[in-house]
Design an enzyme around this catalytic site. Structure first.
Site, short mmCIF file in Angstrom:
data_model
loop_
_atom_site.label_atom_id
_atom_site.label_comp_id
_atom_site.label_asym_id
_atom_site.label_seq_id
_atom_site.Cartn_x
_atom_site.Cartn_y
_atom_site.Cartn_z
N GLU A 94 -8.70 3.12 -12.33
CA GLU A 94 -7.36 2.81 -12.80
C GLU A 94 -6.99 1.38 -12.45
OE1 GLU A 94 -5.76 7.28 -11.82
OE2 GLU A 94 -5.66 5.67 -10.37
N CYS A 113 -3.37 -5.46 -10.60
CA CYS A 113 -4.09 -4.92 -9.44
C CYS A 113 -5.36 -4.24 -9.93
CB CYS A 113 -3.16 -3.94 -8.74
SG CYS A 113 -3.92 -3.13 -7.34
N CYS A 120 -14.16 5.06 -2.27
CA CYS A 120 -14.23 4.03 -1.22
C CYS A 120 -14.91 4.65 -0.01
CB CYS A 120 -12.83 3.57 -0.85
SG CYS A 120 -12.83 2.18 0.31
N CYS A 124 -10.00 4.95 5.31
CA CYS A 124 -8.69 4.78 5.93
C CYS A 124 -7.94 6.11 5.79
CB CYS A 124 -7.90 3.66 5.25
SG CYS A 124 -8.68 2.06 5.44
N CYS A 127 -5.12 6.74 3.04
CA CYS A 127 -5.33 6.22 1.69
C CYS A 127 -5.91 7.28 0.75
CB CYS A 127 -6.28 5.03 1.78
SG CYS A 127 -6.69 4.33 0.18
N SER A 207 -8.13 -8.47 -1.19
CA SER A 207 -7.64 -7.76 0.00
C SER A 207 -8.76 -6.95 0.62
CB SER A 207 -6.50 -6.84 -0.44
OG SER A 207 -6.02 -6.10 0.67
N HIS A 232 -2.35 -3.05 9.33
CA HIS A 232 -1.77 -1.71 9.53
C HIS A 232 -1.74 -1.22 10.98
CE1 HIS A 232 -2.02 -1.91 5.30
NE2 HIS A 232 -3.17 -1.32 5.12
N CYS A 349 -0.15 1.14 -4.44
CA CYS A 349 -1.38 0.94 -3.68
C CYS A 349 -1.79 2.22 -2.98
CB CYS A 349 -1.19 -0.11 -2.61
SG CYS A 349 -0.72 -1.68 -3.25
#
Ligand code: SAH
Length: 361
Positions: A94, A113, A120, A124, A127, A207, A232, A349
């Site tokens: 996406e 973005c 991934c 994290c 996420c 990022s 974070h 995000c």
């Protein structure tokens, strides 16, 4: 067996010309095709002006102009649009157009973005992208393809204009860009190169969750883009609880690499800091964060946490977010307190989960 098509966007003008000549077409066509794609922003060879139909047919057969096919799109309002792409192996990715403060001057700009991986590997804990684990890297052309639907065609002073709708690109979608570094760099070159989209390097931000060994090498690579670090947590204790990458690259090493980057590249780093209730929003964290930002001459982006349905983390409430920001302010750190965007369409995000069901709706 069908012959594999050549990925188009990573080809240089010279390589395209060579292929055309080898296949019996005139060399000058390469420039016409580049003009069609990169200046006129037409991504279907059958629609190029002044191209004979035989050449258009050949181009469509020989080159891949659409490595990702759009299968769905949603708009939450005029400022947030999301597209769902189907990749050739059936995976989905996406991409979101949203409004966000520019790393340059803090002004709100249309920002694209993009994702760099399916899933991934970094895990994290807060996420959504991490939930499915790592599936695969995107190719350079699959990264580029995410920008192609966002072209605005207008007629100005009788002249046809085709411009991207966005002014900035952030590599903050699904995946960890520094783990897919080679493809990331080829994709960004397609945007940035003068013979292609000529999109300014300072309008592109990459990022990372803190792949310090890769970060350490960015200065010698001549990395021309802006850098954002997903921090974070301002101490190893807090960061380590929510970001497993912190055990491999603890803060001392990450911040050392970041400092080297900002000194040698002379570019201000952005520190992303999502505020999660009772996890990383203590005043002590705010004070430590301010220290880090001042040491790196970095700008802090305070982001409200976007709830991920299957996870129990909560957003810090507005009062706490303001109090946290006040501490940064008093300590003289530079920051922006962001309001959430696109959460209505799961486009914020971290919410770029692989949801097949999102299809056309
Ligand atoms: N892997 C890269 C880029 C992808 S994530 C990175 O970590 O920087 C883009 C940003 O969204 C990161 O700062 C990430 O930590 C943040 N993010 C992840 N989940 C989020 C959520 N639920 N709410 C708000 N931000 C989130």
């Amino acid at each position: 067996m069908p012959v594999q098509k050549i990925p188009f966007y990573t080809l240089s003008l010279r390589e395209l010309a060579e292929t055309l000549v080898n296949d019996g077409f005139e060399k000058f066509r390469a420039r016409q095709i580049f003009d069609g794609v990169y200046a006129k922003k037409i991504f279907n060879p059958r629609e190029f002006p002044s191209i004979p139909s035989k050449l258009a047919e050949y181009l469509s057969e020989r080159f891949d102009f659409e490595p990702a096919e759009i299968v769905g799109g949603r708009k939450s309002d005029d400022s947030t649009k999301k597209y769902l792409f189907k990749l050739s192996d059936g995976n989905f990715v996406e991409c979101v157009l949203l409004e966000a403060p520019s790393a340059d001057d803090g002004k709100i700009r249309k920002t694209l973005c993009v994702s760099t991986q399916v899933g991934c590997a970094c895990g994290c804990r807060f996420c959504a992208s991490a939930m499915r684990g790592f599936v695969r890297n995107l190719s350079a052309c699959e990264i580029v393809a995410q920008a192609l639907p966002f072209v605005k065609r207008t007629v100005e002073n009788g002249k046809k204009e085709a411009k991207f709708e966005f002014e900035n690109i952030v590599v903050m979608g699904m995946g960890e860009p520094l783990i897919n570094y080679t493809n990331l760099m080829s994709a960004l070159k397609v945007f940035n190169s003068a013979e292609k989209f000529a999109f300014g390097a300072r309008r592109i931000t990459v990022s990372t969750c803190g792949i310090a060994d890769r970060l350490e090498k960015l200065p010698e690579d001549g990395f021309p883009y802006r850098l954002a670090i997903s921090l974070h947590g301002a101490t190893d204790e807090v960061r380590g609880k929510i970001m497993p990458i912190n055990s491999r690259f603890p803060l001392a090493r990450l911040l050392g690499a970041a400092e080297k980057f900002s000194k040698s590249c002379g570019r201000m780093i952005t520190l992303e800091y999502i505020l999660i209730k009772n996890v990383n929003d203590s005043f002590e964290q705010a004070r430590e964060l301010a220290k880090i930002a001042k040491r790196l001459h970095a700008h802090i982006n305070l982001i409200p946490y976007n709830k991920v349905p299957a996870l129990s983390w909560q957003r810090s409430d507005a009062g706490r977010r303001a109090a946290f920001a006040r501490i940064l302010d008093e300590a003289g750190a530079s920051y922006t307190l962001r309001r959430e965007k696109g959460s209505e369409i799961d486009a914020a995000c971290g919410q770029l989960a692989l949801k097949k069901s999102l299809g056309p709706q």
